[in-house]
Design a protein around this motif. Structure first.
Motif: not given
Length: 146
Positions: A76-86, A96-103
């Motif tokens: 599974i690849s999750y969406l994560v807020a770009e703010k959290s990604w940073r 590490a979990m392969g998440c995809v950053p979303v603005k």
């Protein structure tokens, strides 16, 4: 130098896979502690190949993500807020979990300046008149824009 770069790249990509499955095993253990039984209905309908979009309908998106991760055989690849990604720790775990950053739109919103003044309400009263509930609660129709 090129060979070292390729070796490092392979190590990092394999490290990411290892971390994903280690986290999956960890969260499977955690879910089994808090929930006596997790029943996934329709798992046989998930295609083995190609992309799939899972949408959870639970109020707590973290529990949904954990339940989907622990019951689904696909990675599974999750969406994560770009703010959290940073953010340092959260962003590293998300990578590490392969998440995809979303603005998100709310992350780039800016505050406005000025005042919002209501000239008249739905009953035709001007903003200077207060209704009984507004007088009791001390509410006002004027405020600063956020």
């Amino acid at each position: 130098s090129f060979c070292i770069g390729v070796i490092i790249y392979i190590f990092i990509t394999e490290l990411q896979e290892l971390l994903y499955y280690a986290v999956k095993v960890f969260f499977t253990s955690i879910v089994s502690i808090f929930f006596r039984r997790v029943e996934a209905i329709g798992v046989k309908n998930i295609p083995h190949y190609g992309p799939v979009l899972f949408v959870g309908n639970h109020a707590n998106q973290f529990v949904d993500g954990l339940c989907i991760m622990t019951t689904c055989e696909k990675k599974i690849s999750y969406l994560v807020a770009e703010k959290s990604w940073r953010r340092r720790v959260v962003g590293d775990l998300a990578w590490a979990m392969g998440c995809v950053p979303v603005k998100r739109a709310q992350d780039s919103a800016t505050g406005g300046s000025g005042m919002i003044i209501e000239l008249c309400d739905m009953q035709g009263r001007n903003s200077g008149e207060k209704s009984r509930s507004e007088s009791d609660s001390g509410g006002s129709k004027e405020g600063l824009a956020e």
